[in-house]
Enzyme design. Structure first.
Site, mmCIF file in Angstrom:
data_model
loop_
_atom_site.group_PDB
_atom_site.id
_atom_site.type_symbol
_atom_site.label_atom_id
_atom_site.label_comp_id
_atom_site.label_asym_id
_atom_site.label_seq_id
_atom_site.Cartn_x
_atom_site.Cartn_y
_atom_site.Cartn_z
ATOM 1 N N GLY A 57 -8.816 -11.013 2.916
ATOM 2 C CA GLY A 57 -8.569 -9.580 3.088
ATOM 3 C C GLY A 57 -9.804 -8.977 3.749
ATOM 4 O O GLY A 57 -10.938 -9.272 3.340
ATOM 5 N N GLN A 108 0.783 -14.463 0.817
ATOM 6 C CA GLN A 108 -0.024 -13.452 0.109
ATOM 7 C C GLN A 108 0.850 -12.401 -0.570
ATOM 8 O O GLN A 108 0.473 -11.851 -1.612
ATOM 9 C CB GLN A 108 -0.979 -12.745 1.089
ATOM 10 C CG GLN A 108 -2.113 -13.612 1.601
ATOM 11 C CD GLN A 108 -1.757 -14.278 2.932
ATOM 12 O OE1 GLN A 108 -0.598 -14.556 3.207
ATOM 13 N NE2 GLN A 108 -2.761 -14.532 3.747
ATOM 14 N N ASP A 132 -6.689 -5.643 9.833
ATOM 15 C CA ASP A 132 -7.900 -6.474 9.922
ATOM 16 C C ASP A 132 -8.844 -5.988 11.006
ATOM 17 O O ASP A 132 -10.059 -6.181 10.915
ATOM 18 C CB ASP A 132 -7.516 -7.935 10.173
ATOM 19 C CG ASP A 132 -6.898 -8.508 8.913
ATOM 20 O OD1 ASP A 132 -5.692 -8.286 8.690
ATOM 21 O OD2 ASP A 132 -7.648 -9.119 8.124
#
Ligand code: MRU
Length: 357
Positions: free
Chosen positions: A52, A203, A244
């Protein structure tokens, strides 16, 4: 299964080392890995024990301190040369999440700007890593609460679809997309979360559902290819995902599958939000085509446990992220409020200029 956990902090400075929640073992085991050395931190980031974007930024910051602590020289110049090598190692772990590079740059800047002994620099590095950690936690709370202002006003209780894990596990705590979920739940604005499973690393299935269950938030797991169908059926009121790396024009890289979700949301007139701290914006990149996309090992897509899914002779392609064009994003929810993608450049904070230095 684990018993209920009140607060999830994936990266903790504790007893002179870093405790990482081992995210590769969730949801079946809630265990910690103790990290004492920068090489071990680099390995933990690479193997996704910690993952993450903001969380790997925090982890890398502590990794820089651990590396600094290992350097034995008292000579400032020599020390800084060694520290640059630690930075290089940590930078080489994962290419897409800009928070990693941002945090390392901030640590290097702190070191270079500290006058005094090598011991003084080491102390400042620890303090800087702790500041990055605390600031990210505060930022996530602000993102969560800012999300409330832009959620659809009807119905009163919303169903929210998210992708991958942009939760407490992916940040210093609380989460970005799941920060919005937590704040909406607290305010009685949320009926349920729909979590995409998020192939290939799962995830969503393993981490997002786990976080929701810890908080008692109703959650429905779907496979990634069910999202458009659920939208058509009217099951989804809003989509919120993390990021991201966001380019200056608002194009946003996030876990592979996010782009198709944004296209489906547009087709069904469903608002699509990206929730991310301003440290995730790479103001040096004019648009998303320049965002480096990590390609991971193909075993992630052709193997489940010990089972090989495909016959021999098949080629594989395993990009870990995709880029959602700004025009598909309703707004980017940041610690400074929700910002239209095209307006991002106006909110460039001073600290983001670190990457350019
Ligand atoms: O490969 P991962 O698990 O590190 O990818 C994580 C994501 O794509 C998240 O959505 C993103 O980092 C945002 S986290 C707040």
């Amino acid at each position: 299964m684990t018993s209920s956990i009140n607060q999830v902090y994936p990266v903790i400075w504790h007893n002179n080392s870093v405790s990482l929640i081992d995210q590769t073992r969730l949801p079946n085991e809630y265990t910690f890995v103790e990290i004492h050395r920068s090489e071990d931190m680099a390995q933990a980031i690479k193997t996704m024990i910690v993952r993450g974007a903001p969380a790997i930024g925090v982890a890398a910051a502590y990794g820089m301190y651990l590396g600094a602590r290992e350097i034995e020289t008292g000579d400032r110049h020599e020390f800084l040369q060694h520290l640059d090598k630690v930075a290089q190692l940590l930078r080489s772990t994962r290419p897409t999440a800009v928070n990693l590079f941002w945090a390392i740059s901030r640590m290097l800047k702190a070191a270079y700007e500290t006058l005094g002994t090598v011991e003084d620099i080491k102390q400042i590095l620890l303090q800087t890593a702790q500041a990055i950690n605390i600031e990210d936690l505060q930022t996530c709370h602000a993102i969560g609460d800012n999300g409330l202002a832009v959620l659809p006003t009807t119905p009163e209780k919303l169903t929210l679809l998210t992708h991958c894990n942009a939760g407490a596990l992916a940040t210093a705590g609380y989460g970005t997309a799941l920060g919005v979920v937590r704040s909406a739940w607290r305010e009685g604005r949320l009926e349920r979360v729909f979590a995409d499973e998020t192939r290939p690393r799962l995830q969503g299935a393993k981490l997002t559902t786990w976080e929701c269950v810890q908080e008692g938030i109703p959650v429905t797991l779907i496979t990634d290819n069910m999202a458009a169908h659920c939208m058509k059926q009217g099951l989804i009121h809003v989509v919120v995902v993390g990021a991201d790396r966001i380019a200056a024009n608002g194009d946003a890289a996030n876990k592979i599958g996010t782009y198709s979700l944004a296209i489906a949301a547009k087709a069904h007139n469903i608002p699509f939000f990206v929730a991310a701290p301003l440290s995730t914006v790479d103001f040096e990149l004019t648009d998303g085509s320049k965002i480096p996309i990590e390609e991971r090992d193909p075993t992630e897509i052709y193997q489940v446990g010990d089972t090989i899914l495909t016959p021999g002779g098949v080629d594989f392609y395993n990009p870990a992220f995709d880029v959602t064009p700004a025009e598909l994003i309703t707004a980017i929810i940041t610690e400074n409020g929700a910002i239209a993608p095209g307006e991002l450049v106006k909110s460039q904070p001073q600290h983001s200029k670190l990457l350019a230095e």
